[in-house]
Design a protein around this motif. Sequence first.
Motif: not given
Length: 385
Positions: A205-207, A277, A202
Amino acid sequence: MRLLSRLAIAFTATIALPGLLQAQTQTGDNPVQVPSDNTAFGGSSAEFLEFGAGARGMALGGAFGTIVDDVSALHYNPAGLTAMDGAEAALTIMPYFADTDYYWTGLAFPFSDGDFGFGVFLGHFGFGDQPIYTESDEQGESGELYGVSQNVVGVSFAHAFIDRFSAGGTVKFISDDLATGSLAGAQATTVAFDLGVNFHSELGDRPIALSFVVQNLGGTLSHSGDALRFRDVGGSAGSEQGDLPDQRIDPPFAIIQADGFPLPRMFRAGLSYDVVSGDNSRLSLLSEFVESNHQDPRLGIGGEFEWMSDVSPIGASLRASFQTQPDNEDLGGLEADNEGLDGLGVGGGIFYRIADDYRVSFDYAYRHYGVLGSADAFSVSFGWQ
């Protein structure tokens, strides 16, 4: 003192080595030219292995290997099998150029709570029922037909070592059958391997995901068969024209020994990031670098937007990608319609969930192939948990 002497010798050798190497590459006025590019342009076989699997992946290009989480992982990155939500079967059809067709079908499923993945697939490219034209039968009235059939059958296995890292491998059995039907043909078979890894993490906080895939490691395709068998093709010693076949009653046999052509081996490095996301939407940006044995290095970019309704089981997606085509920059005067679209892929799909345990998807892809033009691909898949 001994240490100082060794350092002096090493320093002198370092300074003199380039001059010695340059002297070895030149002899008088005839310098020895060392090839700077040993890429075998157009020298590989079974290039249908590059067509892809599934309209989703065809629209996104090879960069899809970083986020692949469906049955098409069997082609793009076997490590993605552990990311599947459940079992899935798919069929892809792509009408290609000059009345040829490409088909791909696969079945894959994860097990042991996603720690492992397994799948099998089959790909076919070719044509059939084409009339045979000869000098004595220019209209093909003999009724004899021929075709070409290239096939690949593969088995893949993957393992998730931790929740962020997985690896997988594929073994392929490849066959190339030229001139099937009533015409004497030539056949070749070989075995190849794919290896892939995938790392998920991550960022903000995003893949974010990183993948490395090596495709088509294996042998060569060397043809043999009745089409390569002749009778004394060199001509008789008493013939005024040495290129005429020997007309003796019992001439000896001759067999053409065909050389082997390597498969299109490729190394792919991909990077993806989800700029959006959410629970009902996702926007993934993709990039990749490709190094192969039959083309110059290529770069690719792509993106996929997926939306899922929160009040109904219906969802949709849009996709686009572009891959540089450095080998098509100089085509010897040939011009293509919409040449700037060479390497472009676009597409989309819709899916429907049935009782949360089943999913049906329909996908479409458009790809442009330079001077050849464009091709359309269609896929249907069914998944269950």
